[in-house]
Motif scaffolding. Structure first.
Motif, PDB file in Angstrom:
ATOM      1  N   VAL A  21       7.523  13.547   0.650  1.00 18.43           N
ATOM      2  CA  VAL A  21       6.041  11.837   1.346  1.00 18.43           C
ATOM      3  C   VAL A  21       6.124  11.536   1.774  1.00 18.43           C
ATOM      4  O   VAL A  21       6.627  10.637   2.273  1.00 18.43           O
ATOM      5  CB  VAL A  21       5.563  11.789  -0.279  1.00 18.43           C
ATOM      6  CG1 VAL A  21       3.754  11.332   0.697  1.00 18.43           C
ATOM      7  CG2 VAL A  21       4.982  13.192  -1.227  1.00 18.43           C
ATOM      8  N   TRP A  76       9.768  10.455  -1.634  1.00 19.35           N
ATOM      9  CA  TRP A  76       8.443   9.090  -1.638  1.00 19.35           C
ATOM     10  C   TRP A  76       8.983   8.286  -0.458  1.00 19.35           C
ATOM     11  O   TRP A  76       9.564   7.593  -0.320  1.00 19.35           O
ATOM     12  CB  TRP A  76       7.939   9.035  -2.001  1.00 19.35           C
ATOM     13  CG  TRP A  76       6.806   8.175  -1.825  1.00 19.35           C
ATOM     14  CD1 TRP A  76       6.505   7.467  -1.465  1.00 19.35           C
ATOM     15  CD2 TRP A  76       5.745   8.814  -2.221  1.00 19.35           C
ATOM     16  NE1 TRP A  76       5.185   7.173  -0.943  1.00 19.35           N
ATOM     17  CE2 TRP A  76       4.257   7.577  -1.986  1.00 19.35           C
ATOM     18  CE3 TRP A  76       5.002   9.842  -3.717  1.00 19.35           C
ATOM     19  CZ2 TRP A  76       2.847   8.077  -1.643  1.00 19.35           C
ATOM     20  CZ3 TRP A  76       3.812   9.564  -3.860  1.00 19.35           C
ATOM     21  CH2 TRP A  76       2.797   8.641  -2.830  1.00 19.35           C
ATOM     22  N   ILE A  84       7.961   5.711   2.241  1.00 18.52           N
ATOM     23  CA  ILE A  84       7.993   4.691   2.391  1.00 18.52           C
ATOM     24  C   ILE A  84       8.639   3.788   2.941  1.00 18.52           C
ATOM     25  O   ILE A  84       9.119   2.932   2.586  1.00 18.52           O
ATOM     26  CB  ILE A  84       6.936   4.083   1.095  1.00 18.52           C
ATOM     27  CG1 ILE A  84       6.704   2.982   1.726  1.00 18.52           C
ATOM     28  CG2 ILE A  84       8.149   3.838   0.257  1.00 18.52           C
ATOM     29  CD1 ILE A  84       4.980   1.685   0.841  1.00 18.52           C
ATOM     30  N   THR A 108      -3.892   6.324  -4.192  1.00 15.90           N
ATOM     31  CA  THR A 108      -3.826   5.149  -4.536  1.00 15.90           C
ATOM     32  C   THR A 108      -4.162   4.504  -6.311  1.00 15.90           C
ATOM     33  O   THR A 108      -4.065   5.368  -6.954  1.00 15.90           O
ATOM     34  CB  THR A 108      -4.869   4.258  -4.552  1.00 15.90           C
ATOM     35  OG1 THR A 108      -5.926   4.517  -3.889  1.00 15.90           O
ATOM     36  CG2 THR A 108      -4.016   4.219  -2.790  1.00 15.90           C
ATOM     37  N   ASP A 142       0.652  -1.737   0.133  1.00 13.03           N
ATOM     38  CA  ASP A 142       0.199   0.057   0.042  1.00 13.03           C
ATOM     39  C   ASP A 142       0.423   0.924   0.124  1.00 13.03           C
ATOM     40  O   ASP A 142       1.386   1.384   0.988  1.00 13.03           O
ATOM     41  CB  ASP A 142      -1.095  -0.100   1.142  1.00 13.03           C
ATOM     42  CG  ASP A 142      -2.128  -0.961   0.760  1.00 13.03           C
ATOM     43  OD1 ASP A 142      -2.282  -1.321  -0.010  1.00 13.03           O
ATOM     44  OD2 ASP A 142      -2.753  -0.888   2.071  1.00 13.03           O
ATOM     45  N   LEU A 143       0.484   2.041  -0.985  1.00 14.72           N
ATOM     46  CA  LEU A 143       0.832   3.214  -1.161  1.00 14.72           C
ATOM     47  C   LEU A 143       2.724   3.507  -1.413  1.00 14.72           C
ATOM     48  O   LEU A 143       3.386   4.457  -1.590  1.00 14.72           O
ATOM     49  CB  LEU A 143       1.108   4.098   0.113  1.00 14.72           C
ATOM     50  CG  LEU A 143      -0.313   4.798   0.564  1.00 14.72           C
ATOM     51  CD1 LEU A 143      -0.079   5.260   2.224  1.00 14.72           C
ATOM     52  CD2 LEU A 143      -0.915   5.638  -0.296  1.00 14.72           C
ATOM     53  N   SER A 193       1.115   3.339  -5.530  1.00  8.72           N
ATOM     54  CA  SER A 193       0.642   4.262  -5.848  1.00  8.72           C
ATOM     55  C   SER A 193       1.666   4.468  -6.945  1.00  8.72           C
ATOM     56  O   SER A 193       2.492   5.718  -7.591  1.00  8.72           O
ATOM     57  CB  SER A 193       1.716   5.411  -4.901  1.00  8.72           C
ATOM     58  OG  SER A 193       0.196   4.832  -3.875  1.00  8.72           O
ATOM     59  N   SER A 213      -5.328   7.979   1.979  1.00  8.03           N
ATOM     60  CA  SER A 213      -4.446   7.678   1.560  1.00  8.03           C
ATOM     61  C   SER A 213      -5.235   7.058  -0.173  1.00  8.03           C
ATOM     62  O   SER A 213      -4.454   6.647  -0.716  1.00  8.03           O
ATOM     63  CB  SER A 213      -4.276   6.407   1.569  1.00  8.03           C
ATOM     64  OG  SER A 213      -5.164   5.270   2.181  1.00  8.03           O
ATOM     65  N   THR A 226       4.856   8.332   3.997  1.00  4.73           N
ATOM     66  CA  THR A 226       3.544   7.083   4.415  1.00  4.73           C
ATOM     67  C   THR A 226       3.903   6.291   4.968  1.00  4.73           C
ATOM     68  O   THR A 226       5.298   5.546   5.691  1.00  4.73           O
ATOM     69  CB  THR A 226       3.379   7.115   2.743  1.00  4.73           C
ATOM     70  OG1 THR A 226       4.342   5.274   2.290  1.00  4.73           O
ATOM     71  CG2 THR A 226       3.307   8.134   1.625  1.00  4.73           C
ATOM     72  N   ARG A 227       3.156   4.948   5.581  1.00  4.53           N
ATOM     73  CA  ARG A 227       2.908   4.275   6.067  1.00  4.53           C
ATOM     74  C   ARG A 227       3.716   4.569   7.919  1.00  4.53           C
ATOM     75  O   ARG A 227       4.891   4.471   8.084  1.00  4.53           O
ATOM     76  CB  ARG A 227       3.609   2.912   5.454  1.00  4.53           C
ATOM     77  CG  ARG A 227       3.360   2.241   4.440  1.00  4.53           C
ATOM     78  CD  ARG A 227       2.154   2.129   4.368  1.00  4.53           C
ATOM     79  NE  ARG A 227       2.137   1.385   5.752  1.00  4.53           N
ATOM     80  CZ  ARG A 227       1.223  -0.140   4.841  1.00  4.53           C
ATOM     81  NH1 ARG A 227       1.782  -0.147   3.667  1.00  4.53           N
ATOM     82  NH2 ARG A 227       1.807  -1.491   5.384  1.00  4.53           N
ATOM     83  N   VAL A 244       0.158  11.374   5.168  1.00  7.65           N
ATOM     84  CA  VAL A 244      -0.432  10.512   4.710  1.00  7.65           C
ATOM     85  C   VAL A 244      -0.318   9.634   6.013  1.00  7.65           C
ATOM     86  O   VAL A 244      -0.492   9.276   5.920  1.00  7.65           O
ATOM     87  CB  VAL A 244      -0.357   9.953   3.132  1.00  7.65           C
ATOM     88  CG1 VAL A 244      -1.609   9.491   3.289  1.00  7.65           C
ATOM     89  CG2 VAL A 244       0.702  10.923   2.320  1.00  7.65           C
ATOM     90  N   GLU A 245      -2.555   9.595   6.208  1.00  4.50           N
ATOM     91  CA  GLU A 245      -3.035   9.278   7.614  1.00  4.50           C
ATOM     92  C   GLU A 245      -1.710   9.514   8.355  1.00  4.50           C
ATOM     93  O   GLU A 245      -1.457   7.626   8.873  1.00  4.50           O
ATOM     94  CB  GLU A 245      -3.609   7.963   7.008  1.00  4.50           C
ATOM     95  CG  GLU A 245      -4.794   7.982   6.154  1.00  4.50           C
ATOM     96  CD  GLU A 245      -4.948   6.552   5.260  1.00  4.50           C
ATOM     97  OE1 GLU A 245      -6.519   6.186   6.056  1.00  4.50           O
ATOM     98  OE2 GLU A 245      -3.960   5.733   5.533  1.00  4.50           O
TER      99      GLU A 245
END
Length: 405
Positions: A109, A245, A247, A220, A64-65, A75, A216, A111-112, A134-135
């Motif tokens: 960015v 990015w 992650i 996606t 995810d992402l 993504s 998110s 994420t996670r 993001v979240e």
């Protein structure tokens, strides 16, 4: 004596039952089911609702992402679109690499966030790039977006920006699905409002811009072409000349991953189920605690004379040779009936200090001397049944003479 016939057994009783048999096992089971079926059905309905909510919420995967993943939750589509528009995307698998690559003029960015450790947060605090979270979790918010507080969750799928933010206004309506919402900090800008909170919040932290996105879905692969998702994602992630990015790879065991509160660990479906359970318990408590109605008078199936009760108690005394209890009962009853005739208060019958006064008054109004009266009213236990019968005769004679004197 007036009697009524006891109610007969129901016609549907068991083959060997009689009028005195209790309800059958089937009748008991049916009564218990009728009494408890409401509660059982309520609990079952809440379990079904909780399972439904859990199934409706998309499950997460390790891809995810991920900007290199072509899966539905990845993504890659957004990353490739940004590259085609001239914005390079640097994929970082660790916070150290992201902090080194995220300089001025770039967008970081993040994420996670559940994979970010305390050490990672220390590294990311000092980056000079604009940050898109993001979240984020509460710890990530406190470290990288000071002043932004997470509120509740919103299930309104599509929402319009209703703000003047340059990244959101051209995108128009966006498909969020389930989204976290946030309180607007002083000086910040909020978009996509839901019950006074915002799904997108942007604020300034020194020379950099911090953007918090509560869903998110716009990033996606499977949702990028829905509504204005692509425009919003590209405006947020591609606002600068390049994108870093982050992650993070899952942290190693014991590496000091961020401490999570119980609220962070519990899925939203579990919280909703617990809330429903508490409401159901409160409703059941109010239902079962209702006030009782008026007292209902019911006629006895059999009318029993008071003399039969006395005789039955006397037989019990005789069967147990309880001459002491029988004598005490006879004497107490005699004293209770004598004291009003002597002009004494009823409480004097059980008052040891007035015993001599009662004996003297009775002796003056009968043919018995004080010794005989004292033995009859306060004497020892009868030695046998003959003495008990003699005591009964003497007490009756004392009461008769006092009454007629």
């Amino acid at each position: 004596m007036t009697t009524t016939k006891p109610p007969s057994a129901p016609a549907g009783g068991t083959a060997g039952g009689t009028a005195g048999d209790g309800p059958s096992a089937g009748q008991v089971a049916a009564r218990r089911w009728r009494a408890s079926r409401g509660i059982l059905l309520t609990v079952l309905a809440m379990i079904v609702i909780a399972i439904g909510l859990a199934l409706l919420r998309p499950s997460g995967t390790t891809q995810d992402l991920d900007p290199e993943s072509p899966s539905t939750g990845g993504s890659r589509a957004l990353a490739e679109t940004l590259k085609q528009r001239g914005t390079p995307v640097h994929v970082s698998r660790s916070a150290a690499d992201a902090a080194a690559a995220a300089g001025a003029g770039t967008t970081l960015v993040v994420t996670r966030p559940e994979r970010i450790t305390d050490a990672d947060l220390q590294r990311l605090r000092g980056v000079r790039a604009d940050v898109l979270l993001v979240e984020p979790t509460r710890d990530v918010l406190r470290a990288l977006a000071p002043g932004v507080e997470r509120g509740s969750s919103s299930f309104e799928s599509i929402a319009g920006p209703d703000c003047a933010l340059p990244a959101a206004t051209p995108a128009g309506e966006v498909l969020f699905e389930r989204s976290d919402t946030y309180e607007l900090p002083p000086g910040g800008t909020g978009c996509y409002e839901a019950d006074g909170l915002y799904r997108l919040v942007q604020t300034r932290d020194g020379t950099r811009t911090i953007t918090v996105l509560g869903s998110s879905s716009p990033l996606t692969n499977d949702k990028l072409d829905e509504e204005g998702n692509a425009a919003l994602a590209m405006n947020l992630a591609g606002a600068r000349s390049s994108v870093v990015w982050l992650i993070p790879d899952p942290p190693e065991p014991g590496s000091g991953s961020e401490e999570k509160t119980m609220d962070d660990l519990l899925p939203f479906g579990v919280k909703l189920f617990v809330l429903q359970l508490l409401i159901a318990v409160a409703v059941v408590a109010l239902w079962r605690a209702r006030r009782l109605g008026p007292v209902v008078a019911e006629t006895l199936p059999v009318v029993v004379r008071s003399a039969e009760t006395v005789e039955g108690r006397a037989r019990l005394y005789r069967a147990h040779r309880a001459r002491d209890r029988a004598a005490d009962a006879l004497r107490a009853g005699a004293r209770q009936r004598l004291v009003p005739l002597l002009g004494l208060p009823r409480s004097a019958a059980e008052d040891p200090s007035t015993a001599q006064e009662i004996v003297t008054a009775v002796a003056h109004r009968t043919t018995y001397d004080e010794a005989m009266v004292g033995a009859a009213l306060y004497g020892p236990e009868p030695a046998d049944d003959g003495q008990l019968v003699w005591l009964t005769d003497v007490l009756d004679d004392l009461e008769r003479q006092v009454r007629h004197s």
